[in-house]
Scaffold this motif. Sequence first.
Motif, PDB file in Angstrom:
ATOM      1  N   LYS A 173      -3.441   1.237   8.857  1.00  0.00           N
ATOM      2  CA  LYS A 173      -5.125   1.414   8.991  1.00  0.00           C
ATOM      3  C   LYS A 173      -5.050   2.472   8.242  1.00  0.00           C
ATOM      4  CE  LYS A 173      -8.846   1.724  11.559  1.00  0.00           C
ATOM      5  NZ  LYS A 173      -9.674   2.212  12.834  1.00  0.00           N
ATOM      6  N   LYS A 174      -3.969   3.666   8.130  1.00  0.00           N
ATOM      7  CA  LYS A 174      -4.165   4.877   7.511  1.00  0.00           C
ATOM      8  C   LYS A 174      -4.007   4.629   5.926  1.00  0.00           C
ATOM      9  CE  LYS A 174      -3.168   7.839  11.231  1.00  0.00           C
ATOM     10  NZ  LYS A 174      -2.780   8.722  12.294  1.00  0.00           N
TER      11      LYS A 174
ATOM     12  N   ARG B  67      -4.533   2.692   4.586  1.00  0.00           N
ATOM     13  CA  ARG B  67      -5.343   1.677   3.704  1.00  0.00           C
ATOM     14  C   ARG B  67      -6.495   2.506   3.864  1.00  0.00           C
ATOM     15  NH1 ARG B  67     -10.308  -1.820   6.393  1.00  0.00           N
ATOM     16  NH2 ARG B  67      -9.015  -1.498   7.917  1.00  0.00           N
ATOM     17  N   GLU B  68      -6.927   3.395   4.877  1.00  0.00           N
ATOM     18  CA  GLU B  68      -8.503   3.833   4.323  1.00  0.00           C
ATOM     19  C   GLU B  68      -7.764   5.149   4.045  1.00  0.00           C
ATOM     20  OE1 GLU B  68      -9.329   3.626   9.702  1.00  0.00           O
ATOM     21  OE2 GLU B  68     -10.145   1.854   8.312  1.00  0.00           O
ATOM     22  N   THR B  69      -7.011   6.417   4.302  1.00  0.00           N
ATOM     23  CA  THR B  69      -6.904   7.594   4.016  1.00  0.00           C
ATOM     24  C   THR B  69      -5.353   8.000   3.506  1.00  0.00           C
ATOM     25  OG1 THR B  69      -5.622   8.385   6.973  1.00  0.00           O
ATOM     26  CG2 THR B  69      -8.620   8.262   5.638  1.00  0.00           C
ATOM     27  N   PRO B  70      -5.308   6.991   2.157  1.00  0.00           N
ATOM     28  CA  PRO B  70      -4.021   6.869   1.749  1.00  0.00           C
ATOM     29  C   PRO B  70      -3.815   8.750   0.943  1.00  0.00           C
ATOM     30  CG  PRO B  70      -5.648   5.609   0.185  1.00  0.00           C
ATOM     31  CD  PRO B  70      -6.190   5.585   1.293  1.00  0.00           C
ATOM     32  N   GLU B  71      -4.872   9.833   0.255  1.00  0.00           N
ATOM     33  CA  GLU B  71      -4.558  10.481   0.233  1.00  0.00           C
ATOM     34  C   GLU B  71      -4.057  11.255   1.236  1.00  0.00           C
ATOM     35  OE1 GLU B  71      -7.670   8.613   0.055  1.00  0.00           O
ATOM     36  OE2 GLU B  71      -8.373   8.382  -1.903  1.00  0.00           O
ATOM     37  N   GLU B  72      -4.537  11.734   2.642  1.00  0.00           N
ATOM     38  CA  GLU B  72      -3.864  12.378   3.792  1.00  0.00           C
ATOM     39  C   GLU B  72      -2.543  12.309   3.941  1.00  0.00           C
ATOM     40  OE1 GLU B  72      -6.708  12.236   6.354  1.00  0.00           O
ATOM     41  OE2 GLU B  72      -8.188  12.391   5.561  1.00  0.00           O
ATOM     42  N   GLN B  73      -1.875  10.000   3.925  1.00  0.00           N
ATOM     43  CA  GLN B  73      -0.625  10.578   4.248  1.00  0.00           C
ATOM     44  C   GLN B  73       0.531  10.331   2.846  1.00  0.00           C
ATOM     45  OE1 GLN B  73      -0.324   8.996   6.961  1.00  0.00           O
ATOM     46  NE2 GLN B  73      -3.571   9.034   6.339  1.00  0.00           N
TER      47      GLN B  73
ATOM     48  N   MET C 179       0.907   4.010  -2.335  1.00  0.00           N
ATOM     49  CA  MET C 179       0.333   5.773  -2.688  1.00  0.00           C
ATOM     50  C   MET C 179       0.823   6.218  -2.587  1.00  0.00           C
ATOM     51  SD  MET C 179       0.555   7.490   1.106  1.00  0.00           S
ATOM     52  CE  MET C 179       2.140   7.767   1.034  1.00  0.00           C
TER      53      MET C 179
ATOM     54  N   ARG D  45       1.316  -1.299  -0.247  1.00  0.00           N
ATOM     55  CA  ARG D  45       0.075   0.075  -0.155  1.00  0.00           C
ATOM     56  C   ARG D  45       1.102   0.913   0.013  1.00  0.00           C
ATOM     57  NH1 ARG D  45      -3.743  -2.398   4.624  1.00  0.00           N
ATOM     58  NH2 ARG D  45      -5.062  -3.266   3.027  1.00  0.00           N
TER      59      ARG D  45
ATOM     60  N   HIS E   6      -0.058   8.540  -6.575  1.00  0.00           N
ATOM     61  CA  HIS E   6       0.231  10.144  -6.040  1.00  0.00           C
ATOM     62  C   HIS E   6       1.585  10.211  -6.521  1.00  0.00           C
ATOM     63  CE1 HIS E   6      -2.946   8.563  -3.256  1.00  0.00           C
ATOM     64  NE2 HIS E   6      -3.754  10.227  -3.147  1.00  0.00           N
TER      65      HIS E   6
END
Length: 341
Positions: A307-308, A310-316, A232, A228, A236
Amino acid sequence: MSHNTPLSPRPLHHLSDVQRRVLTTRQLRQHGVTASVAAERSRAGGPWQQILPGVHLLHPGPATSEERLLAALLYTASRGQGADGSAPGGGEPHGEAMITGLAALALHHFSSAPPLASLDRIDVLVPRTRRLRATGFVRFVRAGTLPGPQYVAGVPTAPVARALADAVARLTDAVLVRRLLTESVRHGHCEATAVVAELSSARLLSRPHVVDAVDALLAEGRAIAEGRLYDMIRGHHLPEPLWNVELRLPGGPALGGVDAYWRDQAVAVEIDTRAPRQDEEVWRGGFGRKREHLERLGITVVRVTPKKLRETPEEQAAVVRTALIAAADRDPASYVVVLPR
């Protein structure tokens, strides 16, 4: 009254098909059927059967998996009170109870869990204060604090990590334990750290076959998290880093490994996955010291969790991009040697 006599005065139209086929003695009474009539119709050879104490199946023949689940919940909700004398209802039709263990994993669509129809026992998670005894195909698992249930096909079901812990507590088959734990992460049901936390809370990490399965689980979880992270960064359009490297001071000790490192910007990304049986404060303290050491050398460390990712790749991705941009305004970092890990 024949078995074709309508239940009155309250009709059953508001109930689902399975709810019309499984009713407690009290529910039958509300529909005009006395306890004696229910008992008569549930005799051997009759049109009904008593599937559990006080719970009737309104047809002859074997119960379906859905009927057994509903019967287990109705039996649990209808029996006894808490140790403090409180009613067990909890504001829900089935009280606070929820399906757990292998039955819950089957509801969560685990391919490695036995099908519901093959299970001799259905585990029901209840508060520790409930005065209940196992009977028939119902077995109870007690907890001081219950998780919030997830409703799967309308059935209150324990979250995957908790259901796994309750299943593993009764399993001695090392191969099955490993398959269940690995599937939980591989198919995206939950994160490895959540499973380890539940297993630790249940004091299962001292069992050798569980420890071996957890090692496989964490390896699986890390591989998925690394995948992941790759997706990411590339998805991006971030600059390509050096992957999975160890940092060292020239001629000095190792500074630790990181999952991604941008040499020119002195920015590192580390995936936060912790080992089983490791005290959280000790783990966090070790990570904190490592991060503090690197940042004293002018290296920015970005910590991400599976978890991040998986759930919020844009934010990371935005956090990493910000760190890379900010590098232009910092003093140059100390020179470090970068080696494959």
